[in-house]
Structure formats: C-alpha cells, structure tokens
Enzyme design. Sequence first.
Site, PDB file in Angstrom:
ATOM      1  N   GLY A 136       0.785  -1.221   0.000  1.00 16.15           N
ATOM      2  CA  GLY A 136       0.000   0.000   0.000  1.00 16.15           C
ATOM      3  C   GLY A 136       0.817   1.270   0.000  1.00 16.15           C
ATOM      4  O   GLY A 136       0.297   2.335   0.314  1.00 16.15           O
ATOM      5  N   ASP A 192       4.892  -0.593 -14.073  1.00 19.63           N
ATOM      6  CA  ASP A 192       5.373  -1.333 -12.908  1.00 19.63           C
ATOM      7  C   ASP A 192       5.951  -2.686 -13.294  1.00 19.63           C
ATOM      8  O   ASP A 192       7.001  -3.099 -12.806  1.00 19.63           O
ATOM      9  CB  ASP A 192       4.236  -1.532 -11.907  1.00 19.63           C
ATOM     10  CG  ASP A 192       3.686  -0.218 -11.397  1.00 19.63           C
ATOM     11  OD1 ASP A 192       4.337   0.826 -11.602  1.00 19.63           O
ATOM     12  OD2 ASP A 192       2.594  -0.227 -10.804  1.00 19.63           O
ATOM     13  N   TYR A 244      -8.584   5.601  -9.618  1.00 18.82           N
ATOM     14  CA  TYR A 244      -7.570   5.451 -10.669  1.00 18.82           C
ATOM     15  C   TYR A 244      -8.264   5.252 -12.010  1.00 18.82           C
ATOM     16  O   TYR A 244      -7.935   5.894 -13.020  1.00 18.82           O
ATOM     17  CB  TYR A 244      -6.667   4.261 -10.324  1.00 18.82           C
ATOM     18  CG  TYR A 244      -5.440   4.093 -11.190  1.00 18.82           C
ATOM     19  CD1 TYR A 244      -4.184   4.413 -10.698  1.00 18.82           C
ATOM     20  CD2 TYR A 244      -5.521   3.594 -12.482  1.00 18.82           C
ATOM     21  CE1 TYR A 244      -3.041   4.245 -11.472  1.00 18.82           C
ATOM     22  CE2 TYR A 244      -4.394   3.424 -13.260  1.00 18.82           C
ATOM     23  CZ  TYR A 244      -3.154   3.751 -12.756  1.00 18.82           C
ATOM     24  OH  TYR A 244      -2.042   3.577 -13.525  1.00 18.82           O
TER      25      TYR A 244
END
Length: 401
Positions: A136, A192, A244
């Site tokens: 997180g 990522d 998002y």
Amino acid sequence: MSNHLSLLPAWDDAEGVRRASDLFLATYGSRPDGVWAAPGRVNLIGEHLDYNGGFSLPFALPHRTFVALARRDDEFVRLVSDLGADEPWTGSLDDLGPGRAAGWIAYAGGPAWVLRDEGLPVGGFDAAIASCVPLGAGLSSSAALETAVALALDELFHDGTLGADDAGRTRLAAACVRAENEVAGAATGGMDQAAALRTTAGHALLIDSRDASVRQVPLDLDAAGLAVLVIDTRAPHALADGQYASRRAACERAAARLAVRTLCEVADPEAALARLDDPEEVRRARHVFTEQERVRRVIDLVSASRLSKIGPDLDGSHASLAGDYEVSCRELDVAVSAARDAGARGARMTGGGFGGSAIALVERGAESRVADAVASAFAEHGFNPPAFLVARASAPGGRVA
C-alpha cells in the site's frame, strides 16, 4: 536515521529465500522447486503516462517479493503468503480467472490464468510468498508479486523461455498487466511490470508506452552526491476503488474527442486543450501534456550528468498531480512540503496516488535530517508516523534459489 524513525528494510537474497522456503515447508511439508524474486519500484518521473502513450522513468528497488514455488501434476493451486492471510488458499486454475479471484489471490494467481489463456502449458502449483516490498505504499508490491510468480511459472512449465531475454520478459510483463487489469480489476498501465522485469542494476528504465520499448538510463546518484529518499506516508492506498480508473477514463474520453489513440500523440497540446470543453478532461489532459515535457527535460539532464538540476521538474510534477490530476492527499502534500523546507532539491508523490509514497532528491548525508523534518511535520498534523527507505537502482526479477 534517528532512532525514532522507521527504516523499511530490504532483505538480501539469502533472507528472502529462507523466509519463502520456510513458509513453503511449514505449509506443504515439502521443499519448493525453486525461489524467484522480483522488485518493487519507484518512479523518478512520468506519472500516469503509461496508459496515455507517454514516457516514464522508474527504477527497481532493492526491496523484493520472494516466491517459493513447486509444480504439481494436476490443475490445483495452493497459495500461502506472509501478507496477512490467515489460511492458505486452495482452488483450481479456473478459479483464478476474472471475476473469481480477489485480493492478494488475484495478484498471486492471476498471472497463471493469463499465461494459460495465452497458450502456455501452465498447470497446477504450490506457492509460498514472502515480501519486504511495503504494502500500500505506491511502490508496486502488486507487480512485484505478479512478476515473481510469472517468472517461476515460465521456468517450471515453459523451460524459462520467456524470462531468458528482453523480448520474452516484455511478453511476461504484458501478461502481468492483463492479470492486474482483468483479474485484479485495477486499471493500471504497464510501467510497474516493465520496471520489475526489464531494468538493470544501476539504471533507471526509460519506457515508451506507445510500443513498450525501453532504454537503460545510467542513474549514478552516488557520483552526483545525491540520494532519493522514499517517504511512505502510511496513508491508505488503493487502485481498484474506482479513482484510478476514473482518471484513465477521463483521459480516454479526451483522446477520443481529439481523434488520437492516446493523449501523448497530440502534436499541439495548447491547441488541443482549447478544443476540449469539459473542465475535468482539460485538467487531466494538461497534466499528461506537461508531465511528458518534464520527463523529456529530466532525461536530458540525467543523460548530461546534471542530476542535481532535476528538482524543479520533480516539484512541477507534484503540483500537476495534486492540482490537475487530483491524485494527491494531505499526507503526500505535507511530506513533499516538509522535505523541500528541510533542503530537498525537489520532491513529489510517486505511484498512482491517493496515498502511498513521495520521493525527495536530497544531498547525500542529508537523508536523516530530511526524514526527521518529515516525521516532525507528520506528528504536528496528527498523521500516522511515516516510514522511510533510501532507493537504489537495483536488479530486475529472476531466480534466486
């Protein structure tokens, strides 16, 4: 670091292997076929551009997720982790598909479902997961988990063909993006996963999301007398709660109105903004256009060994993310402001936002002073104490035992 500050530790390979292997043995009563690891990442600049056809500049952290895994002779999957799950999860490969897997299971098992869906001969397996990537924190713990599992499955079921070169790792990264989008339900881009699989130690990875091409950019912070201090605000951070996805949807609507596939294909940003009449779309598009220019400037400065000059673009990135993109929060804003007031060359939030982490470019040796200032500011505001790590450009994922 001062004694009252929390420093997030990175395990070496031996420690990570021990933790994952011990968990595997305690859960399943046998030894794994191997242990694989993949890193978290920090993004130097280029936020929310991976799904907008733009550039990003992440680098791999020394903090990694370790996966001990053994192949099975049936279609069953058993998963256990140190991520706070009470009991091991057991199911079939079909149970790992979209709409069926949830939580950490979706990230751990989703790559198996996707790779099988794409024709790889993936079967059942047992896995145990141990991680020192902060959860997180906006440091891509999810992609670290996905890519470590994908590397293990590729080696055990596909002779390691995909993990052997950059073309194969590009395919593995794309499969993990599918897992995150379709199985976990997080509408993220591919930065990522590329950072976890395609970086090299001592380098940042310039990613062009238009074609997934990459360039290794030397990132010698020590030579420049600098350090990147990562500030984990400990503020709640979630990407699957719709915020998002709403930013991504607004960008896609703006691109459609401008008759381009992605916003970073726009040749004349100023004219494009004048053509948009929805205030939200204008703000989102303006962030994309200005962030793309900031990435270009940072690349030029880093390539010219002028790393100390990138601070204003880090500051500008945060202002745009907080204002036009509206993905910051009080904790991130306080962290950035306190770090600058304590002498940071520049600072900004990093990652998807809505919590998570900030980064500060600081003089080597000033890490503790800046961290102290941020911790004091958090205490004054009544926030949870932050945590800190010093980011170093580290190695990509691979087999470690």
